[in-house]
Design an enzyme around this catalytic site. Structure first.
Site, PDB file in Angstrom:
ATOM      1  N   ASP A   1      25.422  10.226  41.225  1.00 24.60           N
ATOM      2  CA  ASP A   1      25.144  10.507  39.810  1.00 24.60           C
ATOM      3  C   ASP A   1      26.020   9.631  38.916  1.00 24.60           C
ATOM      4  OD1 ASP A   1      23.827  11.691  37.688  1.00 24.60           O
ATOM      5  OD2 ASP A   1      25.097  13.485  37.669  1.00 24.60           O
TER       6      ASP A   1
ATOM      7  N   THR B   1      20.803  12.014  37.325  1.00 27.48           N
ATOM      8  CA  THR B   1      20.327  11.881  35.948  1.00 27.48           C
ATOM      9  C   THR B   1      19.158  10.894  35.898  1.00 27.48           C
ATOM     10  OG1 THR B   1      22.566  12.326  35.250  1.00 27.48           O
ATOM     11  CG2 THR B   1      21.098  11.319  33.617  1.00 27.48           C
TER      12      THR B   1
ATOM     13  N   ASN C   1      29.967   9.727  33.406  1.00 28.62           N
ATOM     14  CA  ASN C   1      30.835  10.094  34.528  1.00 28.62           C
ATOM     15  C   ASN C   1      31.885   9.031  34.815  1.00 28.62           C
ATOM     16  OD1 ASN C   1      29.519  12.464  34.903  1.00 28.62           O
ATOM     17  ND2 ASN C   1      28.154  11.705  36.510  1.00 28.62           N
TER      18      ASN C   1
ATOM     19  N   ASP D   1      33.396  13.441  38.402  1.00 25.38           N
ATOM     20  CA  ASP D   1      32.236  14.270  38.677  1.00 25.38           C
ATOM     21  C   ASP D   1      31.564  13.963  40.019  1.00 25.38           C
ATOM     22  OD1 ASP D   1      30.373  16.187  38.460  1.00 25.38           O
ATOM     23  OD2 ASP D   1      29.664  15.629  36.475  1.00 25.38           O
TER      24      ASP D   1
ATOM     25  N   LYS E   1      26.933   7.234  36.090  1.00 24.06           N
ATOM     26  CA  LYS E   1      26.387   6.951  34.758  1.00 24.06           C
ATOM     27  C   LYS E   1      27.572   6.858  33.803  1.00 24.06           C
ATOM     28  CE  LYS E   1      25.531  11.887  34.235  1.00 24.06           C
ATOM     29  NZ  LYS E   1      24.605  12.932  33.791  1.00 24.06           N
TER      30      LYS E   1
END
Ligand code: ADE
Length: 333
Positions: A159, A218, A164, A177, A161
């Site tokens: 994840d 996401t 994060n 995260d 992005k």
């Protein structure tokens, strides 16, 4: 009669209460050891607070999860995954938020994390619109180094992005995260594309399958193989790297739709384009990362623990890979 003396436990207990231990380890911390301040982050099953250790005055980011909610939403596996991944990365010197300790009370779980003073990367991208090339190059390089270290330990983030990716007080990046991360089994560490199998010999295969069916990162950064086959591969993080490099330079992620479904459609069709003026070297690198077939993405077939084919790409010309983590980051503009 007076209470009989308790026999020493056969196995020393973790909090050091038991007798017979050569040295008493430090007592487990509790929420009372910290002063909780403002909320600095919010996840779907946790809240992150800025907190101060009352003994040392040191600042931390404490992630708090409500046990009731974790149970209700079946997120126990995610919480464990995050703890395991962060523990595996604790001794890695750069690139990751550190987990200093965990504790719990009746209602909540607490993760005491390093506080990344300058927050998320995303608002910086949004504020300046797009990064100057040397800035994008620097943060892309820090990201590559972090991915190398993570992947060498068998951890896929899944994840990645700009929300994060956090920035510490010196503006170096720290990946945070790991709640969506996957830790590859040692036997899957090399032969990458075998990572995904039925897992039918595993006693928890049913649960595992269920989890797989529900997890998607996401929308904008999710890889085609995750969308199509729920495949767990390090190449998914390299796809996200391509999306993030594109975003640092153009201001927006490459695949954007009015809703998640339409964003997914664009990803599966590799439907994106480069704005005018997008630098040629950067375009070439992004095109080699945003490849639908994950086995053909730049870096996936590199040997050893470095992504040498990514490091050697012309986009990174001028980067001294041994100095990136120590140098002063270029000012974001
Ligand atoms: N938001 C979420 N986690 C954080 C951290 N460790 N530091 C700063 N902001 C955060």
């Amino acid at each position: 009669a007076a209470a009989a003396a308790q026999p020493a436990p056969a196995v020393p207990v973790a909090d050091g209460v038991g007798g017979g231990m050569p040295k008493t380890p430090p007592a487990k911390r509790t929420a009372k050891d910290f002063i909780f301040g403002k909320v600095i982050g919010d996840g779907c099953y946790s809240t992150v607070y800025l907190a101060k250790d009352i003994h040392t005055q040191k600042e931390y980011a404490i992630k708090v999860c409500e046990k009731r909610q974790i149970i209700k939403e079946k997120k126990g596996e995610y919480v464990k995954r995050e703890k395991d991944a962060l523990n595996m990365l604790f001794n890695v010197p750069h690139g990751f938020v550190k987990l200093f300790c965990t504790f719990q009370d009746r209602e909540r779980l607490y993760f005491v994390l390093s506080y990344a003073k300058n927050g998320e990367l995303l608002p910086y991208i949004n504020k300046v619109g797009s990064f100057e090339l040397n800035v994008a190059k620097f943060y892309a390089a820090e990201l590559v180094l972090a991915l190398e270290k993570m992947h060498a330990r068998g951890i896929i983030h899944r994840d990645l992005k700009p929300e994060n990716i956090l920035l510490d007080e010196k503006m170096h990046l720290q990946i945070a995260d790991f709640g969506s991360s996957k830790i590859l089994r040692p036997q899957d560490l090399s032969g990458e594309h075998r990572a995904e199998r039925g897992d039918d010999d595993s006693p928890s295969s049913e649960r595992e399958r269920e989890r797989k069916m529900s997890f998607v990162g996401t929308a904008e950064y999710v890889s085609p193989e995750l969308l199509r086959h729920r495949e767990d591969t390090r190449a998914s993080d390299l796809w996200a790297l391509g999306c993030i490099i594109y975003q640092m330079i153009s201001g927006l992620p490459p695949f954007r739709g009015p809703n998640e479904f339409l964003t997914f459609q664009k990803i599966l069709k590799l439907d994106y384009d480069f704005p005018e003026g997008f630098p040629a070297d950067a375009k070439d690198l992004v095109e080699k990362l945003l490849v639908l077939d994950h086995t053909k993405r730049l870096g996936v077939n590199d040997k050893g623990d470095t992504y040498s084919s990514i490091r050697n790409h012309p986009f990174f010309e001028g980067i001294d890979w041994n100095k990136v983590s120590e140098q002063n980051p270029p000012k974001i503009s």
